[in-house]
Design a protein around this motif. Structure first.
Motif, mmCIF file in Angstrom:
data_model
loop_
_atom_site.group_PDB
_atom_site.id
_atom_site.type_symbol
_atom_site.label_atom_id
_atom_site.label_comp_id
_atom_site.label_asym_id
_atom_site.label_seq_id
_atom_site.Cartn_x
_atom_site.Cartn_y
_atom_site.Cartn_z
ATOM 1 N N THR A 13 0.855 -1.191 0.000
ATOM 2 C CA THR A 13 0.000 0.000 0.000
ATOM 3 C C THR A 13 0.892 1.243 0.000
ATOM 4 O O THR A 13 2.097 1.144 -0.216
ATOM 5 C CB THR A 13 -0.963 -0.014 1.203
ATOM 6 O OG1 THR A 13 -1.880 1.075 1.083
ATOM 7 C CG2 THR A 13 -0.221 0.062 2.521
ATOM 8 N N ASP A 41 -2.858 2.791 -13.175
ATOM 9 C CA ASP A 41 -3.989 2.997 -12.272
ATOM 10 C C ASP A 41 -5.266 2.874 -13.083
ATOM 11 O O ASP A 41 -5.715 3.833 -13.717
ATOM 12 C CB ASP A 41 -3.895 4.378 -11.624
ATOM 13 C CG ASP A 41 -4.908 4.588 -10.512
ATOM 14 O OD1 ASP A 41 -6.072 4.148 -10.691
ATOM 15 O OD2 ASP A 41 -4.575 5.184 -9.480
ATOM 16 N N HIS A 89 -1.417 0.425 -9.328
ATOM 17 C CA HIS A 89 -2.293 0.849 -8.243
ATOM 18 C C HIS A 89 -3.578 0.031 -8.284
ATOM 19 O O HIS A 89 -4.288 0.042 -9.296
ATOM 20 C CB HIS A 89 -2.643 2.336 -8.379
ATOM 21 C CG HIS A 89 -1.659 3.237 -7.710
ATOM 22 N ND1 HIS A 89 -1.709 4.612 -7.805
ATOM 23 C CD2 HIS A 89 -0.594 2.952 -6.896
ATOM 24 C CE1 HIS A 89 -0.726 5.128 -7.111
ATOM 25 N NE2 HIS A 89 -0.030 4.151 -6.551
ATOM 26 N N LYS A 130 -6.837 0.191 -7.344
ATOM 27 C CA LYS A 130 -7.870 1.158 -6.986
ATOM 28 C C LYS A 130 -9.026 0.951 -7.945
ATOM 29 O O LYS A 130 -8.824 0.525 -9.080
ATOM 30 C CB LYS A 130 -7.310 2.589 -7.106
ATOM 31 C CG LYS A 130 -8.265 3.679 -6.629
ATOM 32 C CD LYS A 130 -7.560 5.042 -6.597
ATOM 33 C CE LYS A 130 -7.420 5.648 -7.971
ATOM 34 N NZ LYS A 130 -6.800 6.996 -7.938
ATOM 35 N N ASP A 131 -10.226 1.241 -7.509
ATOM 36 C CA ASP A 131 -11.391 1.043 -8.362
ATOM 37 C C ASP A 131 -12.218 2.325 -8.402
ATOM 38 O O ASP A 131 -12.065 3.213 -7.551
ATOM 39 C CB ASP A 131 -12.242 -0.128 -7.846
ATOM 40 C CG ASP A 131 -12.946 -0.877 -8.964
ATOM 41 O OD1 ASP A 131 -13.228 -0.260 -10.021
ATOM 42 O OD2 ASP A 131 -13.234 -2.074 -8.785
ATOM 43 N N GLU A 160 -14.423 7.319 -6.733
ATOM 44 C CA GLU A 160 -13.586 6.180 -6.358
ATOM 45 C C GLU A 160 -14.417 5.201 -5.541
ATOM 46 O O GLU A 160 -15.349 5.603 -4.832
ATOM 47 C CB GLU A 160 -12.393 6.658 -5.539
ATOM 48 C CG GLU A 160 -11.435 5.540 -5.151
ATOM 49 C CD GLU A 160 -10.436 5.952 -4.081
ATOM 50 O OE1 GLU A 160 -9.783 5.053 -3.509
ATOM 51 O OE2 GLU A 160 -10.326 7.159 -3.807
ATOM 52 N N PHE A 174 -11.747 -1.390 -3.901
ATOM 53 C CA PHE A 174 -11.263 -2.248 -4.971
ATOM 54 C C PHE A 174 -12.205 -3.429 -5.196
ATOM 55 O O PHE A 174 -12.712 -4.026 -4.252
ATOM 56 C CB PHE A 174 -9.866 -2.765 -4.644
ATOM 57 C CG PHE A 174 -9.182 -3.444 -5.795
ATOM 58 C CD1 PHE A 174 -8.784 -2.722 -6.905
ATOM 59 C CD2 PHE A 174 -8.937 -4.804 -5.768
ATOM 60 C CE1 PHE A 174 -8.146 -3.339 -7.973
ATOM 61 C CE2 PHE A 174 -8.299 -5.438 -6.824
ATOM 62 C CZ PHE A 174 -7.902 -4.703 -7.939
ATOM 63 N N ILE A 189 -2.029 -1.020 -3.181
ATOM 64 C CA ILE A 189 -3.412 -0.601 -2.932
ATOM 65 C C ILE A 189 -3.446 0.896 -2.642
ATOM 66 O O ILE A 189 -2.698 1.398 -1.799
ATOM 67 C CB ILE A 189 -4.001 -1.374 -1.735
ATOM 68 C CG1 ILE A 189 -3.931 -2.880 -1.993
ATOM 69 C CG2 ILE A 189 -5.440 -0.942 -1.472
ATOM 70 C CD1 ILE A 189 -4.119 -3.712 -0.744
ATOM 71 N N GLU A 190 -4.330 1.586 -3.360
ATOM 72 C CA GLU A 190 -4.549 3.004 -3.106
ATOM 73 C C GLU A 190 -6.021 3.213 -2.768
ATOM 74 O O GLU A 190 -6.907 2.794 -3.515
ATOM 75 C CB GLU A 190 -4.175 3.855 -4.326
ATOM 76 C CG GLU A 190 -4.347 5.343 -4.071
ATOM 77 C CD GLU A 190 -3.992 6.203 -5.276
ATOM 78 O OE1 GLU A 190 -3.654 7.382 -5.061
ATOM 79 O OE2 GLU A 190 -4.070 5.706 -6.415
ATOM 80 N N ARG A 191 -6.265 3.866 -1.663
ATOM 81 C CA ARG A 191 -7.641 4.176 -1.245
ATOM 82 C C ARG A 191 -7.622 5.572 -0.643
ATOM 83 O O ARG A 191 -6.940 5.820 0.358
ATOM 84 C CB ARG A 191 -8.130 3.159 -0.218
ATOM 85 C CG ARG A 191 -9.581 3.356 0.190
ATOM 86 C CD ARG A 191 -10.545 2.886 -0.884
ATOM 87 N NE ARG A 191 -11.934 2.887 -0.417
ATOM 88 C CZ ARG A 191 -12.856 3.739 -0.857
ATOM 89 N NH1 ARG A 191 -12.554 4.656 -1.765
ATOM 90 N NH2 ARG A 191 -14.095 3.668 -0.401
ATOM 91 N N GLU A 192 -8.350 6.494 -1.256
ATOM 92 C CA GLU A 192 -8.282 7.899 -0.867
ATOM 93 C C GLU A 192 -9.577 8.335 -0.190
ATOM 94 O O GLU A 192 -10.467 8.903 -0.817
ATOM 95 C CB GLU A 192 -7.981 8.757 -2.099
ATOM 96 C CG GLU A 192 -6.632 8.432 -2.726
ATOM 97 C CD GLU A 192 -6.332 9.240 -3.967
ATOM 98 O OE1 GLU A 192 -5.367 10.022 -3.928
ATOM 99 O OE2 GLU A 192 -7.054 9.101 -4.971
ATOM 100 N N THR A 232 -9.015 -5.431 0.815
ATOM 101 C CA THR A 232 -8.344 -5.507 -0.482
ATOM 102 C C THR A 232 -7.107 -6.392 -0.427
ATOM 103 O O THR A 232 -6.829 -7.132 -1.384
ATOM 104 C CB THR A 232 -7.967 -4.099 -0.982
ATOM 105 O OG1 THR A 232 -9.136 -3.276 -0.979
ATOM 106 C CG2 THR A 232 -7.414 -4.156 -2.395
#
Length: 287
Positions: free
Chosen positions: A13, A187, A214, A216-217, A230, A233, A258-261, A275
Motif C-alpha cells: 500500500t 492505475d 495501483h 484502486k477502483d 472512487e 477495490f 493498494i490506493e484508497r483515498e 483488499t
C-alpha cells in the motif's frame, strides 16, 4: 498476509509520509502484514533543509527494521488542484508556469530516492497535450527528456500515473521521449474516473511499460466536466479479476499497491484489509 520473500505480484500500500516520523507512517503499512509500499505525501523536509540527511537516514533505517521494500518515491508538487476544471492548469509538470520549480523538485526527489536506494520516481505529470504539432507538446517532450536523463544518471526509472490522458496520447508521448527509463504506474480506476479509455485497452497496448500498479477502483462520471467516484477495490467498474489476471498473462510480476483515498481512518483500515485479502485470494488461482 504477504510474506517477506513473496516476489510474485507482492501486495502493498502507500505510506503517507506528511510531516511524521518514519516509525509512524511505515509502521502503519507494516501493521497490515505487508512488506511493500510506495512513499506518498512526501514532506519537503525529506528533499531539502536543515536535518534532511538525518531524516533520510532514519527513514532508511526504519524501513530496514520493518522489512519494507519501497517500490516508488512519489514526487510532491505544491499548489496542485484536483477539481476537474482546475487540474489541467495546476497539476503536474505540464503547466509551464510551474514546470521549472517542479523539475527542480523532481531532481531533489531523485537525489533523496538514490540515498534511500529507491530506483523509481513516480508522479502525475499533468494533462499531456493531445496534438503532437503543438509547440507546448514539443517543449514538454524536450524538457521531460532532460529529467529522464537526470534520473538515468541516478540509475532510476520515472513512472507516469495513468488516467489523465487517452492511450493514444500516452503511447505517442512515450515513443517521442524515446528513453529507456520511462515507465507507467498503471492505475485502472483513474482511467474511468477521468473518463478516458477502458483500462484493458491500455493494458493490451502498453503492458511492457508497466512498472508498478495501483489497485484502486472507480466509476465513470455521470455528469459532464466532473470526475467519477472512487470505490473500494473490486466494487467499481474496472473488472478487477480480469485486470489482475491479464497483467499476469502479459508477464507482470511487480507489486500490487493498494490506493484508497478516503478521510475516514477506520473505514480506510477496513478497506485496506479487505483488499489485501482479496488480492491474496486472487493470486492463489494464478500460481
Amino acid at each position: 498476509m504477504t510474506t517477506l520473500n513473496d516476489t510474485f505480484m507482492p501486495v502493498g500500500t502507500i505510506a503517507k509520509v506528511r510531516d511524521r516520523k518514519p516509525a509512524e507512517y511505515l509502521g502503519e503499512v507494516a501493521a497490515f502484514g505487508v512488506h511493500y509500499c510506495q512513499l506518498g505525501g512526501v514532506a519537503d523536509n525529506l528533499l531539502f533543509g536543515s536535518g534532511r540527511a538525518e531524516r533520510v537516514a532514519e527513514l532508511k533505517e526504519t524501513a530496514a527494521k520493518l522489512n519494507l521494500t519501497i517500490t516508488a518515491f512519489w514526487v510532491p508538487f505544491a499548489g496542485q488542484r484536483w477539481g476537474y476544471a482546475d487540474a489541467p492548469r495546476y497539476n503536474g509538470l505540464v503547466p509551464e508556469q510551474f514546470r521549472t520549480e517542479r523539475m527542480i523538485r523532481c531532481c531533489m526527489a531523485s537525489q533523496t530516492a538514490r540515498e534511500l536506494g529507491i530506483g523509481i520516481l513516480a508522479a502525475h505529470v499533468g494533462f499531456i497535450p493531445e496534438d503532437p504539432q503543438e509547440t507546448a507538446y514539443k517543449n514538454f517532450v524536450s524538457d521531460f527528456r532532460y529529467l529522464l536523463e537526470f534520473c538515468a544518471a541516478n540509475d532510476q526509472q520515472f513512472i507516469l500515473e495513468t488516467g489523465q490522458e487517452n492511450v493514444e496520447t500516452l503511447e505517442r508521448f512515450i515513443n517521442d521521449l524515446n528513453m529507456p527509463n520511462i515507465g507507467l504506474n498503471f492505475d485502472p480506476a483513474n482511467m474511468l474516473m477521468y473518463n478516458q479509455n477502458e483500462p484493458m485497452e491500455l493494458l493490451e497496448r502498453l503492458a511492457k511499460y508497466i512498472i508498478n500498479v495501483h489497485c484502486k477502483d472507480g466509476k465513470r462520471p455521470t455528469r459532464p466536466a466532473t470526475m467519477g467516484p472512487e470505490t473500494v477495490f473490486a466494487q467499481g467498474d474496472i473488472d478487477a479479476p480480469a485486470i489482475i489476471k491479464r497483467l499476469y498473462e502479459l508477464g507482470y510480476r511487480g507489486p500490487l499497491i493498494i490506493e484508497r483515498e478516503i478521510g475516514d481512518k477506520a473505514q480506510l483500515k477496513l478497506d485496506l484489509e479487505y483488499t489485501i485479502n482479496y488480492l491474496e485470494e486472487l493470486k492463489k488461482g494464478m500460481r
